[in-house]
Design an enzyme around this catalytic site. Sequence first.
Site, PDB file in Angstrom:
ATOM      1  N   SER A 144       0.025  -8.049   3.163  1.00 13.74           N
ATOM      2  CA  SER A 144       1.398  -7.565   3.164  1.00 13.74           C
ATOM      3  C   SER A 144       1.681  -6.915   4.507  1.00 13.74           C
ATOM      4  O   SER A 144       0.760  -6.414   5.175  1.00 13.74           O
ATOM      5  CB  SER A 144       1.600  -6.530   2.049  1.00 13.74           C
ATOM      6  OG  SER A 144       2.824  -5.836   2.210  1.00 13.74           O
ATOM      7  N   TYR A 157      -1.549   1.065  -1.851  1.00 11.47           N
ATOM      8  CA  TYR A 157      -1.246  -0.341  -1.628  1.00 11.47           C
ATOM      9  C   TYR A 157      -1.494  -0.725  -0.169  1.00 11.47           C
ATOM     10  O   TYR A 157      -2.161  -1.731   0.122  1.00 11.47           O
ATOM     11  CB  TYR A 157       0.208  -0.610  -2.008  1.00 11.47           C
ATOM     12  CG  TYR A 157       0.630  -2.056  -1.916  1.00 11.47           C
ATOM     13  CD1 TYR A 157       0.269  -2.971  -2.905  1.00 11.47           C
ATOM     14  CD2 TYR A 157       1.391  -2.524  -0.849  1.00 11.47           C
ATOM     15  CE1 TYR A 157       0.658  -4.300  -2.839  1.00 11.47           C
ATOM     16  CE2 TYR A 157       1.790  -3.842  -0.769  1.00 11.47           C
ATOM     17  CZ  TYR A 157       1.416  -4.726  -1.759  1.00 11.47           C
ATOM     18  OH  TYR A 157       1.798  -6.040  -1.675  1.00 11.47           O
TER      19      TYR A 157
END
Length: 245
Positions: A144, A157
């Site tokens: 990501s 995350y």
Amino acid sequence: MAEELYGRCALVTGGSGGIGGAISLSLAAAGADVVLTYSDHRAPAEGIADQIRALGQRALVLAADLRMPDAAAATVDAARAEFGQVDVLVANAGVGHQLSWEQVELDLWDETMAVNLRAPWLMTRAVLPEMISRRYGRILFLSSIAALNGGVIGPHYAASKAGLHGLMHHLAARVAGAGVTVNTIAPALIAGTGFTAVNPDNPAMPVPVGRLGSADDVAAMVLAMLTNSYLTNKVITLDGGIYPD
């Protein structure tokens, strides 16, 4: 592309989601048989499998709770039992509960690391020896933009996705000579993923191309990366121009 993947077996984790489903279908269209995993949503995974079979390829759907340490190796074993070998690993499954750093407790941190980082490593460790012995393998991690800029979901995350980059860098140079590539794709603001914190109708959308990405955009880039034997040890961002790397 079809020649590169034709007759191969691809294992795609998180195959019931939008991105995982699109990747699975693109691999099948290129001639690969596909093993796709799911954690909670079997029906969408079976729907993708039916579409793969309609393309003339074999499909296997497996439940995999990647929070559990033994799930990764068990999934690889089941794929081998069905199709003989795993030629392509796409570690797509991920979790991301949006919280501020003050709210991230130890159990959430550990769960995020287990699914997003530990499971890809354990699956990679399970498939690499045979890939090396056959002198062919493709490993792709789904990261990501949060790994590069911190993102908005939270430190758990961002850290888990950044860990994939370090894992890739360590492995890629060590297995490249055996015909195995290890790469990472880092998307951002892909519609329908649950990780999109913007309104696509907002005229002030922060994506320079003026729209959210799609699962098909990701699948197209994944296929290009998996079919290029000269590409390894690379993080490819796919973000509509957000991150100027």
